[in-house]
Design an enzyme around this catalytic site. Sequence first.
Site, short mmCIF file in Angstrom:
data_model
loop_
_atom_site.label_atom_id
_atom_site.label_comp_id
_atom_site.label_asym_id
_atom_site.label_seq_id
_atom_site.Cartn_x
_atom_site.Cartn_y
_atom_site.Cartn_z
N ASP A 212 28.23 83.19 61.33
CA ASP A 212 28.13 81.45 61.33
C ASP A 212 26.89 81.26 60.43
O ASP A 212 26.84 79.98 60.07
CB ASP A 212 27.88 81.15 62.86
N THR B 60 20.17 86.64 64.63
CA THR B 60 19.77 85.76 63.54
C THR B 60 18.36 84.86 64.08
O THR B 60 18.18 84.67 65.37
CB THR B 60 20.76 84.67 63.63
N GLY C 107 23.95 84.26 67.82
CA GLY C 107 24.78 85.06 68.47
C GLY C 107 25.90 85.56 67.96
O GLY C 107 25.73 85.44 66.57
N1 GLY Z 1 24.86 84.93 64.35
C1 GLY Z 1 24.81 85.83 63.31
C2 GLY Z 1 25.85 86.48 62.74
O1 GLY Z 1 27.01 86.46 63.56
O2 GLY Z 1 26.18 86.86 61.67
#
Ligand code: GLY
Length: 324
Positions: A215, A184, A236
């Site tokens: 998330d 991300t 993450g």
């Molecule tokens: N942090 C990005 C995801 O887990 O989709």
Amino acid sequence: KLSAVGLVASIVKPALANEDTISDPFFSDYNGGAKMISTWSHGQEANRAGWKLLEEGKSSLEAVEAGARQTESDVTNRSVGIGGMPDREGHVTLDACIMDWNSNCGSVGCLEGIAHPVSVAKHIMQNTPHVMLVGAGAKKYALKHQFETIKTPLPEVKKEWEKWKKEQAAIAKKPEINHENHDTIGLLAIDEAGRISGACTTSGWAYKLPGRLGDSPIIGSGLFIDQEVGGAVATGLGESIIRIAGSHTVVELMRQGKSPEQACKETVERLIRKHKDMSGLQCAFIAINTKGEVGGFSVFNGFNYALKTKDQDVLIDTPFDRKW
Ligand code: GLY
């Protein structure tokens, strides 16, 4: 005539922050200068795109959107936007969210074939009574408002997916999230007037189960802003970040007086306490407070974030809890 739902929706619709220049006297005390931080090394290009707008006196909201759009357009990036990796059935589905200093927020999840999910999220925030649209509804909304379309996966990404499909067993494996697989992009900006905004955009877990959200589109997990305190973004393994409402936790710790770095550290420690098996579980947070102080912290080494100010354009390695 408004229906009951329409009436409620119009009543609860928050004050919209669509002003894109600095005029609000409430923030005139801030004199720390504009600043932008973004996760990973791809954050440098994103910061530069956002900075152009901050320099012109545009708001932090415009800056984080421009930064996120830059990464979404990068055909070499395998975890965000057009170059993103698909789910296990070969569909690239994108998640993004955005939030401003007035606690306005917008989000899209599982959006396929649209170039700039972050801008769709902003459009939802500014033009509907809702926060989040997902899947077919989000796509319909984006097409109705003439957002640019894209064809995904890119041919080279499709080839990789076809190879993976041949090799893999039927169960989802834990992804490796390290500095080779950047994950991300999360962006935070404070403008000359001290107004904080953030954005987050991703293609999520490569070869995820169709329909999976991490998330990144979830306000409070991938991103949270409270102008009384500051803002935070996460990167993450989304499932782990959701479990502790990560970005909200960082902001609440700053509210208790913690510095951005200390708040990110304590959030990482909480995340670690909630997981028995930490093997390969990389997560990181970055944060900014209303004084313009910034910081970050990661579970494993290898995480960095980009900082852009009038005088600086640097990558910063964060402190971490453990080594790979
Ligand atoms: N942090 C990005 C995801 O887990 O989709």
